[in-house]
Scaffold this motif. Structure first.
Motif, PDB file in Angstrom:
ATOM      1  N   MET A 171       0.803  -1.217   0.000  1.00 39.60           N
ATOM      2  CA  MET A 171       0.000   0.000   0.000  1.00 39.60           C
ATOM      3  C   MET A 171       0.842   1.277   0.000  1.00 39.60           C
ATOM      4  SD  MET A 171      -3.162  -0.837  -0.148  1.00 39.60           S
ATOM      5  CE  MET A 171      -3.937  -2.454  -0.208  1.00 39.60           C
ATOM      6  N   VAL A 172       2.163   1.143   0.116  1.00 37.54           N
ATOM      7  CA  VAL A 172       3.023   2.325   0.060  1.00 37.54           C
ATOM      8  C   VAL A 172       3.009   2.928  -1.338  1.00 37.54           C
ATOM      9  CG1 VAL A 172       5.360   3.208   0.472  1.00 37.54           C
ATOM     10  CG2 VAL A 172       4.465   1.367   1.894  1.00 37.54           C
ATOM     11  N   GLY A 173       2.737   2.094  -2.347  1.00 37.96           N
ATOM     12  CA  GLY A 173       2.682   2.583  -3.717  1.00 37.96           C
ATOM     13  C   GLY A 173       4.003   2.484  -4.444  1.00 37.96           C
ATOM     14  N   ILE A 174       4.920   1.661  -3.920  1.00 36.30           N
ATOM     15  CA  ILE A 174       6.227   1.443  -4.531  1.00 36.30           C
ATOM     16  C   ILE A 174       6.230   0.072  -5.189  1.00 36.30           C
ATOM     17  CG2 ILE A 174       8.675   1.081  -4.011  1.00 36.30           C
ATOM     18  CD1 ILE A 174       8.398   3.243  -1.872  1.00 36.30           C
ATOM     19  N   LEU A 220       2.568   6.640   3.145  1.00 34.49           N
ATOM     20  CA  LEU A 220       2.261   6.278   4.531  1.00 34.49           C
ATOM     21  C   LEU A 220       0.838   6.644   4.922  1.00 34.49           C
ATOM     22  CD1 LEU A 220       5.207   5.525   4.608  1.00 34.49           C
ATOM     23  CD2 LEU A 220       5.356   6.583   6.866  1.00 34.49           C
ATOM     24  N   LEU A 221       0.335   7.758   4.405  1.00 34.51           N
ATOM     25  CA  LEU A 221      -1.069   8.077   4.667  1.00 34.51           C
ATOM     26  C   LEU A 221      -1.977   7.012   4.072  1.00 34.51           C
ATOM     27  CD1 LEU A 221      -1.166  11.946   4.078  1.00 34.51           C
ATOM     28  CD2 LEU A 221      -1.090  10.725   6.259  1.00 34.51           C
ATOM     29  N   ASN A 222      -1.604   6.481   2.911  1.00 30.62           N
ATOM     30  CA  ASN A 222      -2.384   5.410   2.293  1.00 30.62           C
ATOM     31  C   ASN A 222      -2.353   4.149   3.150  1.00 30.62           C
ATOM     32  OD1 ASN A 222      -3.960   4.744  -0.165  1.00 30.62           O
ATOM     33  ND2 ASN A 222      -2.387   3.184  -0.464  1.00 30.62           N
ATOM     34  N   VAL A 223      -1.175   3.833   3.709  1.00 31.53           N
ATOM     35  CA  VAL A 223      -1.054   2.677   4.594  1.00 31.53           C
ATOM     36  C   VAL A 223      -1.913   2.860   5.843  1.00 31.53           C
ATOM     37  CG1 VAL A 223       0.525   1.385   6.078  1.00 31.53           C
ATOM     38  CG2 VAL A 223       1.232   2.045   3.770  1.00 31.53           C
ATOM     39  N   LEU A 224      -1.923   4.067   6.400  1.00 30.40           N
ATOM     40  CA  LEU A 224      -2.730   4.320   7.602  1.00 30.40           C
ATOM     41  C   LEU A 224      -4.220   4.190   7.303  1.00 30.40           C
ATOM     42  CD1 LEU A 224      -0.738   7.270   9.234  1.00 30.40           C
ATOM     43  CD2 LEU A 224      -0.739   4.840   9.872  1.00 30.40           C
ATOM     44  N   VAL A 233     -10.554   5.280   1.604  1.00 31.40           N
ATOM     45  CA  VAL A 233     -10.311   4.028   0.900  1.00 31.40           C
ATOM     46  C   VAL A 233      -8.880   4.033   0.366  1.00 31.40           C
ATOM     47  CG1 VAL A 233     -11.003   2.560  -1.018  1.00 31.40           C
ATOM     48  CG2 VAL A 233     -12.737   3.873   0.239  1.00 31.40           C
ATOM     49  N   PRO A 234      -8.056   3.073   0.757  1.00 31.92           N
ATOM     50  CA  PRO A 234      -6.660   3.072   0.288  1.00 31.92           C
ATOM     51  C   PRO A 234      -6.566   2.759  -1.199  1.00 31.92           C
ATOM     52  CG  PRO A 234      -7.126   1.055   1.494  1.00 31.92           C
ATOM     53  CD  PRO A 234      -8.332   1.945   1.661  1.00 31.92           C
ATOM     54  N   LYS A 235      -5.599   3.383  -1.859  1.00 31.54           N
ATOM     55  CA  LYS A 235      -5.339   3.114  -3.271  1.00 31.54           C
ATOM     56  C   LYS A 235      -4.453   1.880  -3.385  1.00 31.54           C
ATOM     57  CE  LYS A 235      -3.448   7.102  -3.524  1.00 31.54           C
ATOM     58  NZ  LYS A 235      -2.686   8.301  -3.982  1.00 31.54           N
ATOM     59  N   THR A 236      -4.624   1.130  -4.459  1.00 34.32           N
ATOM     60  CA  THR A 236      -3.769  -0.011  -4.731  1.00 34.32           C
ATOM     61  C   THR A 236      -2.908   0.287  -5.963  1.00 34.32           C
ATOM     62  OG1 THR A 236      -5.466  -1.072  -6.094  1.00 34.32           O
ATOM     63  CG2 THR A 236      -5.415  -1.637  -3.753  1.00 34.32           C
ATOM     64  N   CYS A 237      -1.835  -0.454  -6.131  1.00 32.24           N
ATOM     65  CA  CYS A 237      -0.979  -0.269  -7.302  1.00 32.24           C
ATOM     66  C   CYS A 237      -0.369  -1.599  -7.686  1.00 32.24           C
ATOM     67  CB  CYS A 237       0.095   0.774  -7.032  1.00 32.24           C
ATOM     68  SG  CYS A 237       1.367   0.231  -5.891  1.00 32.24           S
ATOM     69  N   ASP A 238       0.207  -1.653  -8.880  1.00 28.25           N
ATOM     70  CA  ASP A 238       0.855  -2.875  -9.347  1.00 28.25           C
ATOM     71  C   ASP A 238       2.166  -3.078  -8.594  1.00 28.25           C
ATOM     72  OD1 ASP A 238      -1.135  -3.376 -11.213  1.00 28.25           O
ATOM     73  OD2 ASP A 238      -0.155  -2.186 -12.770  1.00 28.25           O
ATOM     74  N   ILE A 239       2.357  -4.300  -8.088  1.00 24.74           N
ATOM     75  CA  ILE A 239       3.518  -4.616  -7.266  1.00 24.74           C
ATOM     76  C   ILE A 239       4.249  -5.819  -7.855  1.00 24.74           C
ATOM     77  CG2 ILE A 239       4.282  -5.364  -4.967  1.00 24.74           C
ATOM     78  CD1 ILE A 239       3.195  -2.548  -4.961  1.00 24.74           C
ATOM     79  N   GLU A 240       5.574  -5.778  -7.760  1.00 26.84           N
ATOM     80  CA  GLU A 240       6.397  -6.951  -8.044  1.00 26.84           C
ATOM     81  C   GLU A 240       6.946  -7.455  -6.722  1.00 26.84           C
ATOM     82  OE1 GLU A 240       9.394  -7.669 -11.276  1.00 26.84           O
ATOM     83  OE2 GLU A 240       8.585  -5.768 -12.025  1.00 26.84           O
ATOM     84  N   TYR A 241       6.596  -8.686  -6.369  1.00 28.87           N
ATOM     85  CA  TYR A 241       7.036  -9.260  -5.103  1.00 28.87           C
ATOM     86  C   TYR A 241       8.265 -10.147  -5.312  1.00 28.87           C
ATOM     87  CZ  TYR A 241       2.458  -7.884  -3.264  1.00 28.87           C
ATOM     88  OH  TYR A 241       1.351  -7.176  -2.876  1.00 28.87           O
TER      89      TYR A 241
END
Length: 313
Positions: A171-174, A220-224, A233-241
């Protein structure tokens, strides 16, 4: 103490914000802390910036979050440390504290009767994340580090906490989110105490910018919001794990000349850099041992045996 939020000698009543210094156990030193006790009960979240004193984006972000977040907007409680490693910050040192030469992020959970850095780690582990339901540790490229943003979550501890840490990290958006098995770092130590969380890396070369701080604050506000500490409502983004991050340390003492930069995609066998002496003689050459994306490269010309050179996932 009921709905009170207490850290060291600081006490915040429900619906209040309290700022001041918390004494490091068995020393005459203290760290700046902001307590925000929300208008409704909920989770307690701890946030630290400046575990490494030369990593400025996280430090500035922690200071601003302590300023802009108000108790009326919070469900639960926030403990914000800004910065954690004050002596290292003012000494402009990479990684270590000037009072004992130790790396704070390698000695958690610390020892109350140990060296200065061990006492600092003990104070954070007992008074900060030890009193929390979730822990966020903000880092960035230190004085000798060039990196692209990434997030690390602990893959140790309870399964439900690993899952929560991984989801919150996304949820950090990175884009890049990596697992870690370290037990002596901040988030690993917290995980062993049953506290989920993650560590963020934003910044490079001991610098900071408004753009980097903006990314940090938004993330961090999105994580909170995701943790239901803030409304929305938190935003989501594409993540590579990635399950882990791999690194390489220097095997020679000399001058470091990288052939790569953060964000580069490398293939097995690609040359990544070399170490030379003062007469330009090559002391060591370094090659990719597998395919991956470069996350971090040492940006300092000087290098010692054992210093990190680069990391990839």
């Amino acid at each position: 103490m009921g709905n009170l939020l207490d850290v060291g000698s600081l006490i915040a009543e429900p619906g209040t914000k309290v700022q001041g210094f918390v004494k490091i156990v068995n020393t005459d030193y203290a760290i700046p802390v902001t307590l925000i006790n929300g208008h409704k009960e909920g989770k307690t979240i701890s946030i630290t910036g400046g575990v490494h004193g030369g990593e400025y984006p996280g430090i500035e972000t922690s200071i601003r979050l302590a300023k802009i977040i108000e108790p009326k907007d919070v469900t639960g409680k926030l403990i914000i440390v800004h910065p954690a490693n004050v002596e290292s910050f003012f000494a402009k040192l990479q990684y270590v504290n000037p009072l004992d030469g130790k790396n704070l992020n390698r000695v958690f959970p610390g020892i109350a009767t140990g060296t200065f850095t061990e006492k600092l780690a003990y104070t954070i582990s007992t008074e900060v994340y030890g009193k929390s339901d979730f822990y966020i540790d903000m880092h960035g490229g230190d004085i000798h580090e060039s990196l692209i943003p990434f997030v690390i979550y602990p893959r140790i501890g309870k399964d439900e906490n690993i899952k929560l840490s991984k989801e919150a990290a996304s949820m950090v958006g990175i884009k890049y989110v990596l697992g870690s098995l370290s037990e002596t770092g901040s988030i690993g130590s917290a995980a062993l105490k049953g506290v989920p969380g993650f560590l963020v890396e934003i910044g490079r070369d001991g610098l900071w910018s408004e753009d980097e701080v903006a990314v940090y604050i938004d993330g961090l506000l999105n994580v909170l919001k995701y943790l239901k500490v803030l409304e929305g409502v938190p935003k989501t983004c594409d993540i590579e794990y990635f399950d882990s991050m791999k690194g390489k340390n220097a095997e020679e003492k000399g001058l470091w000349y990288p052939s790569i930069k953060p964000g580069d995609k490398v293939l097995i066998g690609d040359k990544l850099g070399e170490i030379r002496d003062f007469f330009t003689n090559i002391l060591g050459e370094y090659y990719a041992t597998e395919d991956g994306v470069v996350l971090y490269v040492a940006s300092s010309l000087s290098i010692n045996v054992g210093d990190p050179l680069y990391a990839w996932a």
